[in-house]
Write an enzyme that holds these catalytic residues in place. Structure first.
Site, PDB file in Angstrom:
ATOM      1  CG  ASN A 171      25.653  44.184 -38.689  1.00  0.00           C
ATOM      2  OD1 ASN A 171      26.598  44.023 -38.238  1.00  0.00           O
ATOM      3  ND2 ASN A 171      24.905  42.305 -38.829  1.00  0.00           N
ATOM      4  CE  LYS A 221      26.175  42.495 -42.241  1.00  0.00           C
ATOM      5  NZ  LYS A 221      26.273  41.192 -43.448  1.00  0.00           N
ATOM      6  CG  HIS A 238      23.194  38.831 -37.988  1.00  0.00           C
ATOM      7  ND1 HIS A 238      23.688  37.499 -39.108  1.00  0.00           N
ATOM      8  CD2 HIS A 238      22.894  39.551 -38.907  1.00  0.00           C
ATOM      9  CE1 HIS A 238      23.905  39.151 -40.096  1.00  0.00           C
ATOM     10  NE2 HIS A 238      23.473  40.012 -39.824  1.00  0.00           N
ATOM     11  CD  GLU A 276      26.699  37.988 -41.917  1.00  0.00           C
ATOM     12  OE1 GLU A 276      26.891  38.852 -40.604  1.00  0.00           O
ATOM     13  OE2 GLU A 276      26.032  38.625 -42.809  1.00  0.00           O
ATOM     14  CD  GLU A 306      18.840  41.094 -40.810  1.00  0.00           C
ATOM     15  OE1 GLU A 306      19.144  41.968 -40.956  1.00  0.00           O
ATOM     16  OE2 GLU A 306      19.647  40.194 -39.551  1.00  0.00           O
ATOM     17  N   GLY A 332      22.865  40.842 -47.789  1.00  0.00           N
ATOM     18  CA  GLY A 332      24.444  40.777 -48.252  1.00  0.00           C
ATOM     19  C   GLY A 332      24.159  40.690 -50.081  1.00  0.00           C
ATOM     20  CB  SER A 358      20.026  43.683 -49.862  1.00  0.00           C
ATOM     21  OG  SER A 358      20.619  42.990 -50.077  1.00  0.00           O
TER      22      SER A 358
END
Ligand code: PEP
Length: 258
Positions: A9, A11, A95, A97, A167, A173, A213
């Protein structure tokens, strides 16, 4: 046997030239890839240069999002048929985010999942709990709601093209990867959930991948777990070398070699 899946990904990173360079590096380094499905998810503008650079490679192309309608007055949005036309075969839906920064809810995500399947895209459905939800012991409740509401009303054909990415939001991250044991427990829970929502064969065939991560150093322990069928990789997917090492480890441990 479930074919392992590794997604990169990217991003909102990389110019079009940088995306093409990274894609060309993956094409070179992952030449001869077998028994592992690999897809990269560039930003919309970088889909075309990445597609050109990956031409002839086994590495597939995905999109990070899509709209739930196929066309119409939805300024700024991109639809499933447009993505198909651009050579895209996979789409990330839900996702963290998009859930927690953009504000998408389970209903929006369900509509996007169905739109992606309508266009023949393989869906990577992301689910996972926030740190405070984990601390309060609500992980399973949160994940159950996300999976159940996203798959509600889907047909067996729609479900066939869905992978679930667990996730945990606190791991994305942050450098704080979930322990292999913790991830395995939640993956097993998700598989049993799919067994309840659909049926045994669907649950046994569905790939449940981990994200948060992931690095070349920690993928070995994660992929050794029975219910972990691959990974969705953010930061470490931006370097061809790190991403290739992740793919090779998965190929050696769970695939047919790369
Ligand atoms: C992601 O964004 O899906 C992700 C897993 O990111 P990272 O690997 O950087 O934690």
């Amino acid at each position: 046997m479930r074919v392992p899946f590794i997604g990169g990904n990217w991003k909102m990173n990389l110019t079009r030239a940088q995306a093409a360079e990274l894609a060309a590096g993956l094409r070179r380094d992952l030449n001869g890839l077998r028994q592992v499905e690999v897809a990269v998810f560039p930003a919309f503008l970088s889909i075309e240069p990445a597609r050109a650079a990956l031409d002839g490679s086994a590495v597939r192309l995905g999109a990070q999002d899509l709209h739930w309608e196929d066309q119409g007055a939805f300024t700024g949005e991109v639809s499933g048929p447009m993505l198909r036309d651009a050579g895209v075969g996979h789409a990330i839906v839900g996702h963290s985010e998009r859930r927690h920064v953009i504000g998408e809810n389970n209903e929006t995500i369900r509509k996007k999942l169905r739109a992606a399947r309508r266009s023949g895209l393989t869906v990577v459905l992301c689910v996972g709990e926030l740190l405070e939800e984990k601390s309060q012991g609500f992980t399973k409740e949160v994940v159950e709601k996300q999976v159940t509401q996203a798959l509600e009303g889907t047909s067996p054909q729609e479900r066939e093209g869905v992978l679930i990415a667990y996730e945990p939001v606190w791991a994305i991250g942050t450098g704080k990867v979930a322990t292999a044991d913790y991830a395995q427990k939640i993956h097993h829970f998700i598989r049993n959930l799919v067994r309840r929502i659909a049926d045994g064969p669907t649950a046994d065939a569905m790939r449940v991948i981990y994200g948060g991560s992931v690095t070349p150093e920690n993928i070995g322990e994660l992929i050794a777990q029975e219910d972990i069928d691959g990974a969705l990789v953010g930061g470490a997917s931006l370097k061809a070398d790190a991403f290739t090492r992740i793919v090779r480890t998965v190929a050696e441990r769970k695939g047919g070699g790369a």
